[in-house]
Design a protein around this motif. Structure first.
Motif, PDB file in Angstrom:
ATOM      1  N   UNK A 139      16.368  -7.823  63.687  1.00 49.83           N
ATOM      2  CA  UNK A 139      16.849  -7.613  65.047  1.00 49.83           C
ATOM      3  C   UNK A 139      18.156  -8.356  65.274  1.00 49.83           C
ATOM      4  N   UNK A 140      18.978  -7.837  66.153  1.00 49.67           N
ATOM      5  CA  UNK A 140      20.144  -8.561  66.638  1.00 49.67           C
ATOM      6  C   UNK A 140      19.833  -9.063  68.042  1.00 49.67           C
ATOM      7  N   UNK A 141      19.977 -10.375  68.249  1.00 54.44           N
ATOM      8  CA  UNK A 141      19.725 -10.996  69.546  1.00 54.44           C
ATOM      9  C   UNK A 141      21.067 -11.386  70.149  1.00 54.44           C
ATOM     10  N   UNK A 142      21.341 -10.884  71.352  1.00 52.28           N
ATOM     11  CA  UNK A 142      22.632 -11.134  71.990  1.00 52.28           C
ATOM     12  C   UNK A 142      22.436 -11.736  73.376  1.00 52.28           C
ATOM     13  N   UNK A 193       9.936  -8.044  75.758  1.00 54.56           N
ATOM     14  CA  UNK A 193       9.385  -6.747  75.392  1.00 54.56           C
ATOM     15  C   UNK A 193      10.296  -6.117  74.348  1.00 54.56           C
ATOM     16  N   UNK A 194       9.743  -5.186  73.598  1.00 50.70           N
ATOM     17  CA  UNK A 194      10.500  -4.433  72.610  1.00 50.70           C
ATOM     18  C   UNK A 194       9.940  -3.029  72.532  1.00 50.70           C
ATOM     19  N   UNK A 245      19.071 -10.218  74.764  1.00 49.68           N
ATOM     20  CA  UNK A 245      18.904  -8.786  74.575  1.00 49.68           C
ATOM     21  C   UNK A 245      18.677  -8.476  73.093  1.00 49.68           C
ATOM     22  N   UNK A 246      17.695  -7.615  72.836  1.00 48.57           N
ATOM     23  CA  UNK A 246      17.282  -7.298  71.471  1.00 48.57           C
ATOM     24  C   UNK A 246      17.712  -5.885  71.097  1.00 48.57           C
ATOM     25  N   UNK A 247      18.210  -5.739  69.871  1.00 48.85           N
ATOM     26  CA  UNK A 247      18.597  -4.420  69.378  1.00 48.85           C
ATOM     27  C   UNK A 247      18.276  -4.342  67.893  1.00 48.85           C
ATOM     28  N   UNK A 278      13.374 -13.071  78.469  1.00 49.13           N
ATOM     29  CA  UNK A 278      13.818 -13.956  79.540  1.00 49.13           C
ATOM     30  C   UNK A 278      13.229 -15.337  79.299  1.00 49.13           C
ATOM     31  N   UNK A 279      14.098 -16.352  79.298  1.00 49.40           N
ATOM     32  CA  UNK A 279      13.686 -17.724  79.026  1.00 49.40           C
ATOM     33  C   UNK A 279      13.555 -18.505  80.328  1.00 49.40           C
TER      34      UNK A 279
END
Length: 283
Positions: free
Chosen positions: A192-195, A65-66, A168-170, A82-83
């Protein structure tokens, strides 16, 4: 990508949270302060099936989700993916077999026990069917049959996927979006930054994919709310209104993940605009 209807009305909690932020203005009088503000928001969620590993990500099912909102203080984004690794016939959510068992067994048992209760009353020669007797009979049978069916289901293997990780998306400083209520469309673009990690662990940047999304249409709702509270020496009043759409169609992509490129993928989204005013009086 097919778009299932979204029945939940997501906007109420989101709007209330946004509207709680107020811009303090100069006092109108010696004991009166007024605030006002406006903004916009959107959200989208999805389930991406990737059996052929076209995305090159861990697992073959990705649920995410975003959300984003914007007001006079800035624009903010957050999200999560979530994978899972799923074999054929497995569900990433798990427990669906139990839920279906409760519904199916409950419906069959209720129908059968109600009919038995009515037949028993008729056979007894009664001229009136007592609804309370029927209800009691149904409740008694349900209390026996449904738990037994659940226990049997639990004894069997529930086909659930293997959990792999959360990402996690930011995009707070790198993504922008526009909301056009008249045209019923949202445009989201940026990076987006994916962490990984989180939950108290240091986050590792896994990637910075581009995002280019469009959310269109959906079912609309308008709302207006107001309330006041007061105590010794003060009174506070609040008013807000907004327009929201939910269950909209999502198209575009986040990195290599397309929202409308596979018939078995699922996604939906929503968006809205709002404005508010407050008055605080201190005596």
């Amino acid at each position: 990508m097919r778009t299932p209807p979204a029945r939940g009305k997501f906007v109420a909690a989101t709007a209330v949270g946004l509207l709680s932020t107020a811009l303090l203005a100069a006092p109108v009088g010696a004991d009166e302060y007024r605030t006002s503000g406006s903004g916009k928001h959107f959200y989208t969620s999805w389930t991406e099936y990737d059996a052929d590993d076209a995305l090159g990500l861990p697992g073959n099912v990705h649920i995410g989700y975003l959300s984003g909102w914007s007001d006079q203080y800035g624009t903010y984004f957050y999200g999560n993916v979530t994978d899972f690794d799923c074999d054929e016939g497995e569900s990433p959510w798990g427990g669906h077999g139990i839920v279906e068992t409760i519904a199916e067994e409950g419906a069959k048992t209720a129908e059968a026990s109600a009919q038995d209760a009515v037949d028993a009353i008729v056979d007894s020669g009664a001229s009136v069917i007592d609804a309370n007797e029927v209800i009691e009979a149904v409740q008694e049978r349900l209390s026996e049959a449904v738990p037994a069916a659940i226990a049997e289901e639990i004894e069997e293997e529930i086909p659930t996927c293997d959990y792999i990780q959360d990402r996690f998306l930011d995009g707070t400083d790198t993504v922008t979006f526009t909301v056009d209520i008249r045209a019923q469309v949202v445009q989201v673009s940026g990076t987006l930054t994916v962490a990984g990690g989180g939950h108290g662990e240091p986050s590792e940047v896994l990637g910075t994919p581009p995002i280019n999304l469009t959310i269109t249409g959906g079912e609309w709702q308008k709302y207006e709310s107001s309330y006041s509270y007061w105590g010794q020496g003060y009174r506070y009043s609040y008013w807000s209104e907004g327009t929201d759409y939910y269950g909209g169609t999502v198209s575009g992509a986040i990195g290599a993940m397309g929202f409308d490129d596979e018939p078995d993928d699922e996604a939906y989204g929503g968006f809205g605009t709002f404005r508010y005013k407050t008055v605080e009086k201190i005596r």
